[in-house]
Design a protein around this motif. Sequence first.
Motif, PDB file in Angstrom:
ATOM      1  N   GLU A 196       0.830  -1.205   0.000  1.00 15.86           N
ATOM      2  CA  GLU A 196       0.000   0.000   0.000  1.00 15.86           C
ATOM      3  C   GLU A 196       0.863   1.254   0.000  1.00 15.86           C
ATOM      4  O   GLU A 196       0.538   2.255  -0.651  1.00 15.86           O
ATOM      5  CB  GLU A 196      -0.917  -0.024   1.220  1.00 15.86           C
ATOM      6  N   ARG A 252       0.868   4.154  -2.925  1.00 14.41           N
ATOM      7  CA  ARG A 252       0.647   5.588  -2.653  1.00 14.41           C
ATOM      8  C   ARG A 252       1.776   6.430  -3.232  1.00 14.41           C
ATOM      9  O   ARG A 252       1.542   7.515  -3.768  1.00 14.41           O
ATOM     10  CB  ARG A 252       0.529   5.813  -1.143  1.00 14.41           C
ATOM     11  N   ASP A 292       1.259   6.725  -6.960  1.00 15.21           N
ATOM     12  CA  ASP A 292       0.169   7.664  -7.250  1.00 15.21           C
ATOM     13  C   ASP A 292       0.621   9.109  -7.099  1.00 15.21           C
ATOM     14  O   ASP A 292       0.258   9.980  -7.915  1.00 15.21           O
ATOM     15  CB  ASP A 292      -1.016   7.389  -6.327  1.00 15.21           C
TER      16      ASP A 292
END
Length: 335
Positions: free
Chosen positions: A310, A314, A317
């Motif tokens: 995760e 992130r 992104d």
Amino acid sequence: MSASLFNLVRNTVKFNILSCAGSCGTIVTQQPVRFATNKHYDPRGRKYRRKKSSVQGMNQLLNPENPEMDTPDKVRIYMKRFGLLPRKVFSEQIDLSCTSTTFDEFVPPEGDGKSSLLSVNRGKDFLMGNLLKGKNLKDRRKLKQYDTAYDDKTFAEMAQAQLIKTYTLLQDVKNNEDELHELVTTLAYPKLVFGLEFKTFRWKFIESIEPPRVVHVRTQPMLMDDNYYAQVTVRCHTKQMLAIYDRFGRLMYGSDTVPRDVLEYVVFEKHIVNMYGEWKMHNKITPKWMAPQAPQIRTQVKPELPDKEEITRRIKDMEESKEENKEKEAVQNTG
């Protein structure tokens, strides 16, 4: 009966309703209770009377951002302009059973219990001790006027035994509170039991490295010239074991297997003019040159950290959003 007298009786005499459950049912009796009340007899206008009597304190008016109200003196001038008197806050409480300070606090010699007697600092401290010996003799003579059985050697042994008993009772403060108050003054009691409510305290006395001895004696009157208190500082060099556990049973400080050498300067106090006065532990002197204690290991909740996948997602992104913003800026600049 006049109206004013009726109102006085009505507001000063109250009846408590006592119900007693008997075999024949409930018996209700009335018991008169007399007490003075400040409550207004007319409930109307209660809210407005409360607002009228409310007075702002000085701390409520203090505002560092306002240059006219940033100091207590300016607030006092403001309140005086409108006829308001700031309330006096009495932070210090008067306790006649003991004093609130240590008289002429003893300064332990640097390196006591570790450094050699032939060092320069120990020589200076020995010289200062000889200069203060006259003051000790004068106060010891004053102490013996009220306590004729006082002796330095026997008192030092009694003080160390009382200190050992105090530390032993601290292992169960809840059940030994009354005994602790007999051994400790009201000044030292909150310092001793602070933080032990949700912890487990384990202490054990091993042996005395050096015999205890009296190093400082002071007497001083309080409030009146003939109301004398005596304070005696005792040097205790012992070997102890101390362990403190938190509420989860984890070790916070010390060790329950490894003993340590401890050098303590303990102040005992007595109200010598009181024929029923007793010697109690009053304070402990911590030298400035002593090394700071090791910090306590505290148990905390483990934070929930996100997964590595995760976190990488992130980061990607964020990088993609930065590239898109750069492309948009480039298009706007060319257009």
